[in-house]
Design a protein around this motif. Structure first.
Motif, mmCIF file in Angstrom:
data_model
loop_
_atom_site.group_PDB
_atom_site.id
_atom_site.type_symbol
_atom_site.label_atom_id
_atom_site.label_comp_id
_atom_site.label_asym_id
_atom_site.label_seq_id
_atom_site.Cartn_x
_atom_site.Cartn_y
_atom_site.Cartn_z
ATOM 1 N N MET A 305 0.837 -1.207 0.000
ATOM 2 C CA MET A 305 0.000 0.000 0.000
ATOM 3 C C MET A 305 0.871 1.256 0.000
ATOM 4 N N ILE A 306 1.948 1.217 0.785
ATOM 5 C CA ILE A 306 2.855 2.376 0.824
ATOM 6 C C ILE A 306 3.498 2.571 -0.540
ATOM 7 N N SER A 307 3.946 1.484 -1.156
ATOM 8 C CA SER A 307 4.586 1.562 -2.471
ATOM 9 C C SER A 307 3.649 2.143 -3.509
ATOM 10 N N ALA A 308 2.366 1.795 -3.426
ATOM 11 C CA ALA A 308 1.401 2.271 -4.421
ATOM 12 C C ALA A 308 1.332 3.792 -4.445
ATOM 13 N N SER A 309 1.440 4.437 -3.278
ATOM 14 C CA SER A 309 1.408 5.899 -3.227
ATOM 15 C C SER A 309 2.793 6.501 -3.416
ATOM 16 N N GLU A 310 3.798 5.872 -2.813
ATOM 17 C CA GLU A 310 5.149 6.443 -2.834
ATOM 18 C C GLU A 310 5.782 6.393 -4.214
ATOM 19 N N SER A 355 5.674 7.039 -10.676
ATOM 20 C CA SER A 355 5.824 8.467 -10.403
ATOM 21 C C SER A 355 5.921 8.670 -8.904
ATOM 22 N N ASN A 356 6.906 9.464 -8.496
ATOM 23 C CA ASN A 356 7.005 9.822 -7.075
ATOM 24 C C ASN A 356 6.578 11.263 -6.850
ATOM 25 N N ALA A 357 5.824 11.814 -7.810
ATOM 26 C CA ALA A 357 5.419 13.220 -7.715
ATOM 27 C C ALA A 357 4.565 13.484 -6.485
ATOM 28 N N ALA A 358 3.661 12.564 -6.163
ATOM 29 C CA ALA A 358 2.814 12.759 -4.975
ATOM 30 C C ALA A 358 3.658 12.757 -3.708
ATOM 31 N N THR A 359 4.688 11.900 -3.683
ATOM 32 C CA THR A 359 5.592 11.837 -2.532
ATOM 33 C C THR A 359 6.371 13.140 -2.377
ATOM 34 N N LEU A 360 6.972 13.603 -3.479
ATOM 35 C CA LEU A 360 7.757 14.831 -3.425
ATOM 36 C C LEU A 360 6.881 16.034 -3.092
ATOM 37 N N ALA A 361 5.622 16.009 -3.548
ATOM 38 C CA ALA A 361 4.728 17.140 -3.309
ATOM 39 C C ALA A 361 4.471 17.338 -1.824
ATOM 40 N N ILE A 362 4.131 16.275 -1.122
ATOM 41 C CA ILE A 362 3.827 16.432 0.302
ATOM 42 C C ILE A 362 5.097 16.713 1.095
ATOM 43 N N PHE A 363 6.228 16.126 0.680
ATOM 44 C CA PHE A 363 7.491 16.417 1.369
ATOM 45 C C PHE A 363 7.830 17.906 1.263
ATOM 46 N N ALA A 364 7.643 18.472 0.055
ATOM 47 C CA ALA A 364 7.965 19.881 -0.151
ATOM 48 C C ALA A 364 7.028 20.775 0.660
#
Length: 457
Positions: A305-310, A355-364
């Motif tokens: 589940m984590i991989s699916a979003s990350e 794509s890790n765009a969702a991950t980078l977005a929340i980190f930023a």
């Protein structure tokens, strides 16, 4: 012929020649005190102990019990113990092979046994969730009139799989998965007990650890594998069950994997990195290692589940629903069938665009908040549902997007401190390419087409 005569004959054979029965049957507990695991159900004064008449002067409570839990954790055993403790006939049926006709025959036999020689009956019905509503309805008269003590077992959520009238008349007991310590105690007892192997063989730690991995929390599987390995050792006139003997007997190589050590994290990390790298075969290899080592399937499902979003995000919007559905299925079915669901999800995630765009977005965005880039919520976005809000200017001037052609209202949403930040940087991979075009158009409409680039970091 009455079903209880078959049961009595089988018990007579077991008493005269214990070796004729499988080890798992020979080691079946005869009292609640011999039951391994399920300590939350076995405390003094618990409903289960009251059911067998302990501490109350006689059996009390409902005449129907539903045991809910994964396979191999003692549901049949508890039903058998209840029948022995209350001196009742024990009749076992499986909903896989039995139907209404067989159930009615047992109930009629129970009525005759009670009226003829005062012997009450425990009916153990395994896999009750496989019965249709009409089939479950056929049990109600027997439960209501106490013609039998019904003990039904299910691996599925009874609130979804069992009819309400039967559920409301039953004591629902949730059984927990057996721990390695539970299975270890069970195997040690089987090795020493005269009903079991009677000290004929010993079991070193490496062989024991492999048997625990093979068992996967299933007591039946643990004792079956132990019996096979012990038989092989004795056939070779050996007094010790070696790891090699266990491997040869159960045809499964020992997996070097410590669920509490480095290998646990190394293999889990390799699984996720293989999915991220789209190497479906490597991902399946690491998944197989985790399964064969007896890893908790829920842990694997959580990682997916984590991989699916990350690592996938909006490049494939179906990835997260697939992983969540897999986690829900795993929680309901358990091993061994859960391996199929985990394979399904792993393949889907490995082959999905990444794509890790969702991950980078929340980190930023989080990084900016930590730096203090926040500021007050714009006045027109504040809550205006309380008396006095208008006087404060709250919610005044807010444009309702649904009233605007295109559904996008050109107004400021972010606080001044971050109004020009672009956190989400969509890729052009998979379905996210469509989101990239949408984001560009929306930002232009909102007057946020240019960014200072600070959020890129």
């Amino acid at each position: 012929m009455e079903p209880d005569l078959f049961t009595a004959a089988a018990e007579d054979r077991q008493e005269k020649d214990p070796s004729s029965s499988p080890l798992a049957v020979r080691m079946r507990p005869r009292t609640l005190d011999e039951v391994v695991g399920q300590q939350h159900l076995l405390k003094p004064g618990s409903p289960l102990r009251r059911l067998v008449g302990e501490g109350s002067g006689g059996p009390a409570g409902p005449s129907s019990v539903i045991l809910w839990g994964p396979p191999g954790i003692g549901k049949t055993t508890l039903a058998y113990v209840v029948s022995k403790a209350t001196n009742k006939r024990f009749v076992e049926l499986s909903a896989i092979t039995a139907g209404v006709k067989e159930v009615r025959a047992v109930i009629e036999g129970a009525r005759r046994a009670t009226g003829g020689y005062g012997k009450e009956t425990v009916l153990f019905l395994d896999e009750i969730h496989r019965f249709s509503k009409a089939q479950q309805d056929s049990l109600l008269p027997a439960v209501e009139n106490r013609w039998v003590t019904l003990i039904a077992a299910t691996t599925e959520n009874p609130y979804f799989s069992i009819i309400s009238p039967l559920l409301s008349r039953s004591l629902l007991l949730t059984l927990e998965s057996l721990t390695d310590e539970d299975l270890r105690a069970l195997m040690h007892r089987a090795l020493a007990d005269e009903r079991g192997l009677g000290g004929a063989v010993t079991l070193p730690e490496d062989a024991e650890a492999h048997l625990l991995r093979i068992a996967g929390g299933d007591a039946r599987r643990a004792l079956t594998a132990l019996e096979a390995a012990a038989g092989a050792a004795l056939a070779m006139q050996e007094k010790e069950i070696t790891l090699q003997t266990v491997e040869a007997t159960v045809d499964r190589a020992a997996v070097k994997y410590d669920r509490d050590g480095d290998q646990h994290y190394d293999v889990a990390s390799a699984l996720i990195k293989s999915i991220r790298g789209s190497d479906v075969d490597a991902a399946l290899h690491y998944l197989a290692r985790m399964i064969e080592a007896g890893e908790d399937p829920r842990f694997i499902a959580r990682r997916l589940m984590i991989s699916a979003s990350e690592d996938i995000g909006l490049a494939d919007p179906t990835a997260l629903p697939t992983a969540v559905a897999a986690a829900q299925a795993v929680a309901m079915i358990g091993f061994p069938e859960a391996a199929l669901t985990l394979s399904h999800a792993t393949i889907a995630l490995a082959l999905a665009p990444k794509s890790n765009a969702a991950t980078l977005a929340i980190f930023a965005a989080q990084e900016d908040v930590r730096k203090g880039l926040a500021g007050p919520v714009p006045a027109h976005l504040r809550d205006g549902h309380y008396k006095g809000a208008a006087a404060l200017g709250h919610a005044q001037g807010y444009v309702y997007p649904h009233d605007v052609p295109g559904g996008i209202a050109a107004q400021q949403y972010a606080p001044d401190a971050v109004r020009d930040r672009h956190y989400y940087r969509p890729t052009r991979y998979g379905a996210e390419a469509r989101y990239a075009d949408v984001v560009d158009r929306v930002r232009e409409r909102l007057g946020r087409g240019d960014s200072d680039g600070a959020a890129d970091a």
